[in-house]
Design a protein around this motif. Sequence first.
Motif, mmCIF file in Angstrom:
data_model
loop_
_atom_site.group_PDB
_atom_site.id
_atom_site.type_symbol
_atom_site.label_atom_id
_atom_site.label_comp_id
_atom_site.label_asym_id
_atom_site.label_seq_id
_atom_site.Cartn_x
_atom_site.Cartn_y
_atom_site.Cartn_z
ATOM 1 N N SER A 38 9.669 4.533 5.153
ATOM 2 C CA SER A 38 9.649 4.729 6.604
ATOM 3 C C SER A 38 9.981 6.175 6.960
ATOM 4 N N ILE A 39 9.636 6.516 8.192
ATOM 5 C CA ILE A 39 10.069 7.780 8.813
ATOM 6 C C ILE A 39 10.732 7.421 10.129
ATOM 7 N N THR A 40 11.913 7.992 10.372
ATOM 8 C CA THR A 40 12.621 7.751 11.627
ATOM 9 C C THR A 40 12.866 9.076 12.330
ATOM 10 N N TRP A 41 12.331 9.206 13.536
ATOM 11 C CA TRP A 41 12.607 10.379 14.364
ATOM 12 C C TRP A 41 13.652 9.988 15.413
ATOM 13 N N THR A 42 14.732 10.767 15.490
ATOM 14 C CA THR A 42 15.821 10.476 16.422
ATOM 15 C C THR A 42 16.078 11.684 17.308
ATOM 16 N N ALA A 43 16.177 11.440 18.612
ATOM 17 C CA ALA A 43 16.408 12.534 19.560
ATOM 18 C C ALA A 43 17.844 13.040 19.446
ATOM 19 N N GLN A 44 17.996 14.348 19.436
ATOM 20 C CA GLN A 44 19.313 14.951 19.495
ATOM 21 C C GLN A 44 19.825 14.912 20.932
ATOM 22 N N PRO A 45 21.148 15.061 21.140
ATOM 23 C CA PRO A 45 21.704 14.987 22.506
ATOM 24 C C PRO A 45 20.960 15.911 23.471
ATOM 25 N N GLY A 46 20.627 15.364 24.611
ATOM 26 C CA GLY A 46 19.934 16.139 25.629
ATOM 27 C C GLY A 46 18.422 16.108 25.509
ATOM 28 N N ASN A 47 17.898 15.425 24.488
ATOM 29 C CA ASN A 47 16.452 15.336 24.291
ATOM 30 C C ASN A 47 16.015 13.877 24.358
ATOM 31 N N ARG A 48 14.795 13.672 24.813
ATOM 32 C CA ARG A 48 14.258 12.321 24.944
ATOM 33 C C ARG A 48 12.828 12.415 25.453
ATOM 34 N N ILE A 49 12.125 11.283 25.454
ATOM 35 C CA ILE A 49 10.821 11.187 26.119
ATOM 36 C C ILE A 49 11.063 10.424 27.410
ATOM 37 N N GLN A 65 0.857 -1.183 0.000
ATOM 38 C CA GLN A 65 0.000 0.000 0.000
ATOM 39 C C GLN A 65 0.900 1.242 0.000
ATOM 40 N N PRO A 66 1.648 1.449 -1.083
ATOM 41 C CA PRO A 66 2.700 2.472 -1.085
ATOM 42 C C PRO A 66 2.159 3.898 -0.983
ATOM 43 N N LEU A 67 2.903 4.703 -0.236
ATOM 44 C CA LEU A 67 2.616 6.130 -0.135
ATOM 45 C C LEU A 67 3.575 6.884 -1.048
ATOM 46 N N SER A 68 3.051 7.835 -1.800
ATOM 47 C CA SER A 68 3.907 8.607 -2.704
ATOM 48 C C SER A 68 4.389 9.896 -2.074
ATOM 49 N N SER A 69 3.770 10.308 -0.983
ATOM 50 C CA SER A 69 4.110 11.609 -0.405
ATOM 51 C C SER A 69 4.063 11.569 1.107
ATOM 52 N N VAL A 70 5.104 12.121 1.739
ATOM 53 C CA VAL A 70 5.148 12.281 3.191
ATOM 54 C C VAL A 70 5.855 13.590 3.506
ATOM 55 N N ARG A 71 5.256 14.369 4.372
ATOM 56 C CA ARG A 71 5.897 15.591 4.866
ATOM 57 C C ARG A 71 5.866 15.553 6.384
ATOM 58 N N THR A 72 7.026 15.759 7.000
ATOM 59 C CA THR A 72 7.111 15.725 8.457
ATOM 60 C C THR A 72 7.111 17.147 9.016
ATOM 61 N N LYS A 73 6.528 17.294 10.181
ATOM 62 C CA LYS A 73 6.518 18.589 10.868
ATOM 63 C C LYS A 73 7.776 18.702 11.722
ATOM 64 N N PRO A 74 8.535 19.799 11.579
ATOM 65 C CA PRO A 74 9.745 19.943 12.394
ATOM 66 C C PRO A 74 9.417 19.891 13.884
ATOM 67 N N MET A 75 10.267 19.181 14.624
ATOM 68 C CA MET A 75 10.109 19.085 16.066
ATOM 69 C C MET A 75 11.432 19.456 16.726
ATOM 70 N N PRO A 76 11.451 20.509 17.528
ATOM 71 C CA PRO A 76 12.694 20.909 18.194
ATOM 72 C C PRO A 76 13.304 19.761 18.991
ATOM 73 N N GLY A 77 14.600 19.538 18.797
ATOM 74 C CA GLY A 77 15.301 18.498 19.538
ATOM 75 C C GLY A 77 15.269 17.129 18.894
ATOM 76 N N TRP A 78 14.597 17.005 17.756
ATOM 77 C CA TRP A 78 14.507 15.722 17.070
ATOM 78 C C TRP A 78 14.776 15.919 15.586
ATOM 79 N N THR A 79 15.400 14.921 14.968
ATOM 80 C CA THR A 79 15.594 14.931 13.517
ATOM 81 C C THR A 79 14.687 13.874 12.890
ATOM 82 N N ALA A 80 14.209 14.171 11.691
ATOM 83 C CA ALA A 80 13.329 13.238 10.976
ATOM 84 C C ALA A 80 13.987 12.831 9.666
#
Length: 241
Positions: A109-120, A71-86
């Motif tokens: 896929s989309i991968t969100w990764t916390a930058q140093p000093g950020n986390r849940i 079920q392929p997606l042709s378009s994805v846009r991520t919203k910027p999140m301070p302290g995380w890279t997408a």
Amino acid sequence: MSTKRFAVRSAALTAACGITALLGAAPAFAHVSAQPGEAAKGGHAKVAFRVPNERPNASTVQIKVTFPEDQPLSSVRTKPMPGWTAQVERVQIAPVQVAGSEVREAVRSITWTAQPGNRIGPNEFNEFEATLGALPDNVDSFAMPTTQTYDNGEVVNWDQPTPPNGEEPEHPAPTLKLVEDAEGGHSHGGAEEQPAAAGAGDDTARWLGGAGLLVGALGVGIGAGALARSRNAAPTGKDES
């Protein structure tokens, strides 16, 4: 039964009913989910991946959402999140028709990764937003298996489908229910329209939680009042029990 014993039993019963109502009203937020839970078939939709931290002694530092190859997606846009890279991964695929358009490249896929000093951290949650499209128009649900990585190295897979009986599995995959567009066409403005649906769901959850708290408080208050009245009442005769 004496008036005093009747009051004590009434207080206990009322308080128990209030606590039961409170527990029943509490929404289940103990797993990764897609908010809101539904979107229009063949359209674009804004989705928030709600990620609670389930560990008391570890923090979430990465979230990876994978989309189904069939079920392929042709378009994805991520919203910027301070302290995380997408990071969005795209792959070349054999041409397929999705919602009336030919797709040759799909979002894997989309991968969100916390930058140093950020986390849940423990007892916290966060939401990762993205606009997805075009969603399939020939199925009724769209599952997005997700991995949650903690800073102690633990990885939790949220990838189990919901069985036909509707009973939620231990690690359900975030899933969108796909419905026909009420206006008779595919929505391409989901990013603006979907927050209203999300807000309605959150308002309902808050209302239910508040109702449970109110019932519980009333139960305790009524029971305490009955007990106090029984202690202050003057004796009127022998125990009739």
